[in-house]
Design a protein around this motif. Structure first.
Motif, PDB file in Angstrom:
ATOM      1  N   PHE A  86       1.235  -1.165   0.219  1.00  0.00           N
ATOM      2  CA  PHE A  86       0.013   0.204   0.104  1.00  0.00           C
ATOM      3  C   PHE A  86       1.304   1.321  -0.336  1.00  0.00           C
ATOM      4  O   PHE A  86       2.078   1.590   0.669  1.00  0.00           O
ATOM      5  N   GLY A  87       1.205   1.666  -0.720  1.00  0.00           N
ATOM      6  CA  GLY A  87       1.552   3.187  -0.905  1.00  0.00           C
ATOM      7  C   GLY A  87       1.313   4.208  -0.658  1.00  0.00           C
ATOM      8  O   GLY A  87      -0.173   4.503  -0.674  1.00  0.00           O
ATOM      9  N   PRO A  88       1.725   4.621   0.370  1.00  0.00           N
ATOM     10  CA  PRO A  88       1.527   5.899   0.616  1.00  0.00           C
ATOM     11  C   PRO A  88       1.498   6.969   0.266  1.00  0.00           C
ATOM     12  O   PRO A  88       0.412   8.775   0.550  1.00  0.00           O
ATOM     13  N   ASP A  89       1.282   7.080  -1.226  1.00  0.00           N
ATOM     14  CA  ASP A  89       0.869   7.987  -1.992  1.00  0.00           C
ATOM     15  C   ASP A  89      -0.234   7.972  -2.454  1.00  0.00           C
ATOM     16  O   ASP A  89      -0.548   9.898  -3.050  1.00  0.00           O
ATOM     17  N   ARG A  99      -6.532   3.735   3.287  1.00  0.00           N
ATOM     18  CA  ARG A  99      -5.178   3.697   4.837  1.00  0.00           C
ATOM     19  C   ARG A  99      -6.251   4.014   5.816  1.00  0.00           C
ATOM     20  O   ARG A  99      -5.930   3.512   6.969  1.00  0.00           O
ATOM     21  N   GLU A 100      -7.183   4.288   6.308  1.00  0.00           N
ATOM     22  CA  GLU A 100      -8.190   3.711   7.278  1.00  0.00           C
ATOM     23  C   GLU A 100      -8.320   2.472   7.927  1.00  0.00           C
ATOM     24  O   GLU A 100      -8.579   2.398   8.886  1.00  0.00           O
ATOM     25  N   LEU A 101      -9.097   1.972   6.576  1.00  0.00           N
ATOM     26  CA  LEU A 101      -9.516   1.010   6.345  1.00  0.00           C
ATOM     27  C   LEU A 101      -8.056  -0.145   6.934  1.00  0.00           C
ATOM     28  O   LEU A 101      -7.817  -0.919   7.636  1.00  0.00           O
ATOM     29  N   LEU A 127     -14.545   1.667  18.314  1.00  0.00           N
ATOM     30  CA  LEU A 127     -13.555   2.059  18.737  1.00  0.00           C
ATOM     31  C   LEU A 127     -12.244   3.124  18.364  1.00  0.00           C
ATOM     32  O   LEU A 127     -11.659   3.244  18.885  1.00  0.00           O
ATOM     33  N   GLU A 128     -12.737   2.741  16.449  1.00  0.00           N
ATOM     34  CA  GLU A 128     -12.004   4.083  15.656  1.00  0.00           C
ATOM     35  C   GLU A 128     -12.091   5.318  16.087  1.00  0.00           C
ATOM     36  O   GLU A 128     -12.857   6.010  17.034  1.00  0.00           O
ATOM     37  N   PHE A 133     -14.292   7.036   8.718  1.00  0.00           N
ATOM     38  CA  PHE A 133     -15.625   6.656   8.426  1.00  0.00           C
ATOM     39  C   PHE A 133     -16.486   5.338   9.118  1.00  0.00           C
ATOM     40  O   PHE A 133     -16.805   4.225   9.358  1.00  0.00           O
ATOM     41  N   LEU A 134     -14.797   4.279   9.797  1.00  0.00           N
ATOM     42  CA  LEU A 134     -15.581   2.994  10.499  1.00  0.00           C
ATOM     43  C   LEU A 134     -16.243   3.530  11.071  1.00  0.00           C
ATOM     44  O   LEU A 134     -16.980   2.770  12.043  1.00  0.00           O
TER      45      LEU A 134
END
Length: 190
Positions: A86-89, A99-101, A127-128, A133-134
């Motif tokens: 998973f690229g941070p870009d 990213r959250e997922l 608990l997020e 969104f979660l």
């Protein structure tokens, strides 16, 4: 005639509320995939907080919970979604959601928790961080359910107090603690 009456019945949102209230989360998600009227009611549109007695779901979070429960944890989904890394870009809203997922799936990996019920995955999403969104989807999905419905037989061992704290419902948490203090005091007086 009869067919028209049946169609009117199935187009009645109140009927969908009654059906929705009696099905487990996994069934609600399955039905919402094939029925537009069901999906409309289940998602609750923008007024979900104003629908007393209606159990609404956030389709994204509820579906994710069902997938995780069926897959037996986060590892298969991590591989499927982020197999090549998973690229941070990644940019924009979609990038932030991914990213959250990713963080959620990493946090609750198989080594951390063994969960087989979709309702438990929704609780973990609760608990997020507030506003994600979660968290918001889990809050929406769990909102119309009573603590007894949500906690009886919970594989995570949650009590109504756990749920109140995860919902960030201070009044409910204080009420539960006060009730426990009152019961303790009554036991001491006996």
């Amino acid at each position: 005639g009869i067919l028209r009456g049946i169609m009117e019945l199935f187009n009645n949102p109140d009927m969908w509320v009654l059906l929705t209230n009696h099905l487990p989360l996994r069934s609600q998600v399955s039905c919402s995939r094939v029925c537009k009227a069901w999906m409309s009611n289940a998602e609750g549109k923008d007024n979900w907080e104003e629908q007393p007695g209606a159990k609404v779901i956030d389709y994204r979070v509820a579906s994710l919970a069902c997938i995780l429960a069926s897959a037996g944890g986060t590892r298969p989904l991590l591989r499927r979604l982020f197999g090549g890394g998973f690229g941070p870009d990644a940019e924009g809203t979609r990038g932030e959601l991914m990213r959250e997922l990713y963080r959620f799936l990493q946090r609750w990996g198989v080594e951390t928790v063994s969960v087989s019920e979709p309702e438990s995955w929704v609780k973990l999403a609760l608990l997020e961080k507030e506003g994600t969104f979660l968290h918001e989807g889990a809050k929406k999905t769990i909102m119309g359910r009573t603590p007894a419905e949500t906690c009886d037989g919970c594989e995570l061992g949650w009590t109504p107090l756990h749920l109140a704290i995860a919902r960030r419902d201070l009044a409910a948490a204080q009420g539960l603690l006060q009730g426990e203090k009152d019961r303790e005091r009554q036991r001491e007086e006996q």
